[in-house]
Scaffold this motif. Structure first.
Motif, short mmCIF file in Angstrom:
data_model
loop_
_atom_site.label_atom_id
_atom_site.label_comp_id
_atom_site.label_asym_id
_atom_site.label_seq_id
_atom_site.Cartn_x
_atom_site.Cartn_y
_atom_site.Cartn_z
N ASP A 155 0.86 -1.23 0.10
CA ASP A 155 0.00 0.01 -0.24
C ASP A 155 0.95 1.32 -0.16
O ASP A 155 1.21 2.00 1.18
CB ASP A 155 -0.81 -0.03 1.37
N SER A 191 -6.54 1.01 -2.17
CA SER A 191 -5.73 1.57 -1.34
C SER A 191 -6.47 1.79 0.04
O SER A 191 -6.02 1.34 1.09
CB SER A 191 -4.94 2.85 -1.70
N GLN A 192 -7.74 2.17 -0.22
CA GLN A 192 -8.64 2.26 0.98
C GLN A 192 -8.67 1.00 1.83
O GLN A 192 -8.52 0.85 2.82
CB GLN A 192 -9.80 2.85 0.47
N LYS A 195 -6.01 -0.60 3.80
CA LYS A 195 -6.09 0.11 5.29
C LYS A 195 -7.03 -0.57 6.33
O LYS A 195 -6.98 -0.31 7.48
CB LYS A 195 -6.30 1.68 5.28
#
Length: 244
Positions: A155, A191-192, A195
């Motif tokens: 990421d 990417s979100q 997380k």
């Protein structure tokens, strides 16, 4: 010798006239196949056979011999009894998708307690999830699972590095010289999702149906690029229809 271990059912197939062979991912021995004799001979044994539905989390007493490919179960009982997965169609399809994915990536009987704990918790959290979390659950599970097999996505997304190279598993500045990549907004969504450490955090990520479908297809492409003979996920079309 008899051992006590937890096990998660991945697949059950009929064997002979009244027996079944159950593929389990176990806490102590990793991936193992077990024969259950007489599982289909009476109402009593048929009820017990319900224990061996895909995704069941069981407490087992098993006979184990490292020299044998087919083990035997002395006793089986529920370790965690689902409240929702078997009665809620979307959750049931997500669980079947997870189970099929596990069959494709777990191929050796290595002992891996961290992987077992992750899988066990993933099924339990799915059972407790609400509608919004359930919709994003296949994405969460598939992304998290990669870290146990050495090919996870790094990421390192930035406004400059915003193209996800699926072959390399990283975000890059320029289009790769191959077709296996994602651009924005899909790359930003990945990417979100990377997380997200716990399923309830999916509440903070709003993804339209079309985006979820694109992302799941891309994540499975990522698997296919890194696992030999990964093949096609048979549960995917039904999952996408149920979650639409």
């Amino acid at each position: 010798m008899v051992h006590t271990t937890k096990g998660i059912v991945l697949r059950t197939v009929s064997y002979g006239e009244n027996s079944v062979i159950v593929l389990l991912y176990t806490e102590l021995f990793g991936l193992q196949s077990y024969i259950v004799n007489g599982a289909r001979t009476s109402k009593k044994t048929a009820a017990k056979n319900n224990l061996f539905q895909p995704a069941c989390i069981l407490e087992l007493e098993v006979y184990h011999n490292d020299l044998k490919n087919l083990q035997r179960i002395k006793e089986a009982r529920w370790h965690y009894l689902y409240q929702d997965i078997f009665f809620n169609m979307p959750k049931n399809m997500v669980a079947l998708f997870m189970t099929e994915l596990l069959q494709k990536v777990i191929r050796q009987p290595e002992h891996n307690p961290d992987l077992f704990n992750f899988i066990e918790d993933a099924y339990i959290q799915l059972d407790k999830a609400d509608i919004k979390v359930t919709a994003g659950y296949p994405l969460f599970f598939a992304l998290q699972l990669t870290s146990f097999f050495g090919f996870s996505i790094r990421d390192d997304y930035t406004p400059v590095k915003k193209i996800l190279d699926l072959r390399e598993g990283e975000f890059v500045k320029h289009l790769p010289q191959h077709p296996h990549y994602l651009e924005e907004p899909a790359s930003a969504a990945i990417s979100q999702l990377l997380k997200v450490m716990q399923p309830f955090e999916l509440h903070h990520i709003a993804l339209p149906l079309a985006v979820r479908r694109e992302l799941l297809g891309s994540i499975l492409q990522f698997y296919a690029l890194h696992i030999q003979d990964f093949g096609v996920m048979k549960s995917l079309p039904v999952l996408q229809e149920i979650l639409s």
